[in-house]
Design an enzyme around this catalytic site. Structure first.
Site, PDB file in Angstrom:
ATOM      1  CG  ASP A  62     -21.004 -27.158 -26.830  1.00  0.00           C
ATOM      2  OD1 ASP A  62     -20.515 -27.115 -25.680  1.00  0.00           O
ATOM      3  OD2 ASP A  62     -21.972 -27.872 -27.130  1.00  0.00           O
ATOM      4  CB  THR A  99     -34.138 -37.905 -25.930  1.00  0.00           C
ATOM      5  OG1 THR A  99     -35.430 -37.360 -26.204  1.00  0.00           O
ATOM      6  CG2 THR A  99     -33.547 -38.462 -27.208  1.00  0.00           C
ATOM      7  CE1 TYR A 110     -32.535 -28.394 -18.622  1.00  0.00           C
ATOM      8  CE2 TYR A 110     -34.442 -29.623 -17.847  1.00  0.00           C
ATOM      9  CZ  TYR A 110     -33.523 -29.337 -18.840  1.00  0.00           C
ATOM     10  OH  TYR A 110     -33.596 -29.986 -20.064  1.00  0.00           O
ATOM     11  CE  LYS A 120     -33.683 -26.225 -21.486  1.00  0.00           C
ATOM     12  NZ  LYS A 120     -33.084 -26.129 -22.821  1.00  0.00           N
TER      13      LYS A 120
HETATM   14  P1  NAD Z   1     -25.918 -32.244 -23.141  1.00  0.00           P
HETATM   15  O1  NAD Z   1     -25.506 -31.824 -21.781  1.00  0.00           O
HETATM   16  O2  NAD Z   1     -25.293 -33.464 -23.724  1.00  0.00           O
HETATM   17  O3  NAD Z   1     -25.686 -31.070 -24.189  1.00  0.00           O
HETATM   18  C1  NAD Z   1     -25.779 -29.712 -23.869  1.00  0.00           C
HETATM   19  C2  NAD Z   1     -24.687 -28.978 -24.613  1.00  0.00           C
HETATM   20  O4  NAD Z   1     -24.792 -27.575 -24.338  1.00  0.00           O
HETATM   21  C3  NAD Z   1     -23.283 -29.414 -24.190  1.00  0.00           C
HETATM   22  O5  NAD Z   1     -22.486 -29.639 -25.330  1.00  0.00           O
HETATM   23  C4  NAD Z   1     -22.767 -28.224 -23.396  1.00  0.00           C
HETATM   24  O6  NAD Z   1     -21.362 -28.117 -23.417  1.00  0.00           O
HETATM   25  C5  NAD Z   1     -23.485 -27.082 -24.076  1.00  0.00           C
HETATM   26  N1  NAD Z   1     -23.618 -25.887 -23.241  1.00  0.00           N
HETATM   27  C6  NAD Z   1     -24.121 -25.798 -21.987  1.00  0.00           C
HETATM   28  N2  NAD Z   1     -24.082 -24.518 -21.563  1.00  0.00           N
HETATM   29  C7  NAD Z   1     -23.523 -23.783 -22.570  1.00  0.00           C
HETATM   30  C8  NAD Z   1     -23.215 -22.419 -22.731  1.00  0.00           C
HETATM   31  N3  NAD Z   1     -23.458 -21.517 -21.752  1.00  0.00           N
HETATM   32  N4  NAD Z   1     -22.663 -22.012 -23.896  1.00  0.00           N
HETATM   33  C9  NAD Z   1     -22.409 -22.895 -24.887  1.00  0.00           C
HETATM   34  N5  NAD Z   1     -22.684 -24.217 -24.785  1.00  0.00           N
HETATM   35  C10 NAD Z   1     -23.242 -24.656 -23.636  1.00  0.00           C
HETATM   36  O7  NAD Z   1     -27.508 -32.384 -23.095  1.00  0.00           O
HETATM   37  P2  NAD Z   1     -28.535 -32.889 -24.197  1.00  0.00           P
HETATM   38  O8  NAD Z   1     -29.261 -34.040 -23.636  1.00  0.00           O
HETATM   39  O9  NAD Z   1     -27.864 -33.031 -25.494  1.00  0.00           O
HETATM   40  O10 NAD Z   1     -29.559 -31.660 -24.234  1.00  0.00           O
HETATM   41  C11 NAD Z   1     -29.536 -30.712 -25.275  1.00  0.00           C
HETATM   42  C12 NAD Z   1     -30.702 -29.764 -25.121  1.00  0.00           C
HETATM   43  O11 NAD Z   1     -31.933 -30.497 -25.194  1.00  0.00           O
HETATM   44  C13 NAD Z   1     -30.729 -29.008 -23.794  1.00  0.00           C
HETATM   45  O12 NAD Z   1     -31.153 -27.690 -24.019  1.00  0.00           O
HETATM   46  C14 NAD Z   1     -31.751 -29.765 -22.980  1.00  0.00           C
HETATM   47  O13 NAD Z   1     -32.371 -28.939 -22.033  1.00  0.00           O
HETATM   48  C15 NAD Z   1     -32.720 -30.221 -24.054  1.00  0.00           C
HETATM   49  N6  NAD Z   1     -33.449 -31.421 -23.617  1.00  0.00           N
HETATM   50  C16 NAD Z   1     -32.845 -32.645 -23.625  1.00  0.00           C
HETATM   51  C17 NAD Z   1     -33.552 -33.749 -23.176  1.00  0.00           C
HETATM   52  C18 NAD Z   1     -32.957 -35.141 -23.194  1.00  0.00           C
HETATM   53  O14 NAD Z   1     -33.634 -36.074 -22.755  1.00  0.00           O
HETATM   54  N7  NAD Z   1     -31.758 -35.362 -23.686  1.00  0.00           N
HETATM   55  C19 NAD Z   1     -34.864 -33.592 -22.696  1.00  0.00           C
HETATM   56  C20 NAD Z   1     -35.417 -32.326 -22.675  1.00  0.00           C
HETATM   57  C21 NAD Z   1     -34.705 -31.235 -23.158  1.00  0.00           C
END
Ligand code: NAD
Ligand code: UDP
Length: 317
Positions: free
Chosen positions: A31, A175, A145, A149
């Site tokens: 991360d 979520t 975004y 994806k």
């Molecule tokens: P979040 O922002 O809390 O977590 C994302 C993590 O990725 C963070 O810790 C960030 O520091 C890290 N990150 C970002 N760019 C990076 C890079 N270039 N190198 C290394 N680390 C990097 O978001 P989340 O809600 O935990 O989402 C996690 C994943 O799930 C994402 O890929 C998101 O697209 C996907 N997602 C989440 C949801 C939701 O509702 N939470 C819905 C659809 C998809």
């Protein structure tokens, strides 16, 4: 298993790391902490099988030694985050995914892609089945975004077809739960933080748009089931309980007992009108169903926001 989790310092990633460690897996978390937080994973350092690598996976995703799986979650996920970091979001969806796929190819690991319901854009089909190709504006502000994806899904399938990488794609619907940043701008965390802080709840548009909200422990069970399977997907993971944004605001006000008022703001560009997953495939192929109703999940999240400790929140109590 030894699993690399990109984005493991974030909201979902930290819960996934914790679930894997609890069942005895070794976890390498990669991360750059751009939207994640060290406190999300501080309590995981007590596990000898937990390792943290500070890395921007758009530049490099390297893990020494053998791996059984790579779970690629790195990406900003909240609209204000990805609108603030448009180029980084495109980079991690494209180069970051390629680097994570290369890591899986080199090590012979299974590859899990955290894709999103945003690949359906502003959907013209409701509820959304995986066979629906979506309705995405390729040049709008959200495209950094959505299209990143969609590319991530495309390159994952290309690695599967070309290099035989064992890929699995999940499309995650909204979520929520403990460890969301109170100011990350997503609707559940925003409403709870505003209600607890006595500030107005900010409804965008008329509040009649819908989302379907899944509690984090349910979602993480789905991620683990997909990791353990040999399904290619894509598989929708989400809770089909569909709520209008206004009804969600009322729920949060009721649970918190807050007397905050509601304030209306302009709807963001290309904000999807309706969203609900068809989860038939997840049920049939993974035996997965969400179990936590929205009222209960929001109650738990409010309790966490009140106390705000990052430790031990994956527990099912
Ligand atoms: P979040 O922002 O809390 O977590 C994302 C993590 O990725 C963070 O810790 C960030 O520091 C890290 N990150 C970002 N760019 C990076 C890079 N270039 N190198 C290394 N680390 C990097 O978001 P989340 O809600 O935990 O989402 C996690 C994943 O799930 C994402 O890929 C998101 O697209 C996907 N997602 C989440 C949801 C939701 O509702 N939470 C819905 C659809 C998809
Ligand atoms: N939303 C809102 N007020 C807020 C944050 C979001 O009304 O303070 C709305 C937003 O316009 C969208 C829905 O809530 O219609 C879900 O937004 P979120 O950012 O949580 O997720 P996404 O739009 O990515 O589904």
């Amino acid at each position: 298993m030894r699993v690399a989790v990109t984005g493991g310092g974030g909201f979902l990633g930290s819960h996934l790391c914790e679930a894997l460690l609890r069942r005895g897996d070794a976890v390498v978390c990669l991360d750059d902490l751009s939207t994640g937080r060290p406190e999300n994973i501080a309590h995981l350092r007590k596990y000898p099988a937990f390792q943290f690598i500070h890395a921007d996976v758009s530049v490099v995703a390297d893990v020494p030694g053998q791996l059984d799986a790579v779970a690629h979650l790195a990406s900003p996920a909240s609209p204000p985050d990805y609108l603030r970091m448009p180029l980084q979001t495109l980079a991690v969806g494209s180069r970051g995914t390629e680097n994570a796929l290369e890591l899986a190819r080199r090590t012979g690991a299974r590859f899990l892609l955290a894709s999103t319901s945003e690949v359906y854009g502003d959907p013209l089909v409701h509820p959304q089945e995986e066979s629906y190709w979506g309705n995405v504006n390729p040049i709008g502000p959200r495209s950094v975004y959505d299209e990143a994806k969609r590319y991530a899904e495309a390159v994952s399938f290309a690695y599967h077809r070309t290099h035989g990488v064992d890929v699995g794609i999940v499309r995650i619907f909204n979520t929520y739960g403990p460890r969301m940043r109170p100011n990350d701008g997503r609707v559940v965390s925003s409403f709870i933080a505003q209600a607890l802080g006595g500030e107005p709840l900010t409804i965008y548009g008329d509040g009649k748009q819908t989302r379907s909200f899944c509690y984090v422990s349910d979602l993480v069970r789905g991620l683990v089931a997909m990791l353990d399977s040999s399904e290619t997907g894509p598989v929708n993971l989400g809770n089909p309980e569909e709520w209008t944004v206004s009804d969600l605001a009322d729920l949060v006000l009721g649970i918190t007992g807050s007397d905050s008022e509601v304030q209306y703001h302009p709807l963001p560009v290309d904000d999807p009108v309706r969203r609900r997953p068809d989860i038939g495939r997840a049920g049939a192929h993974l035996g997965w169903h969400p179990e936590v109703p929205v009222e209960l999940g929001v109650r738990r999240t409010v309790e966490w926001f009140r106390g705000r400790t990052c430790d031990d929140v994956t527990g099912e109590s």
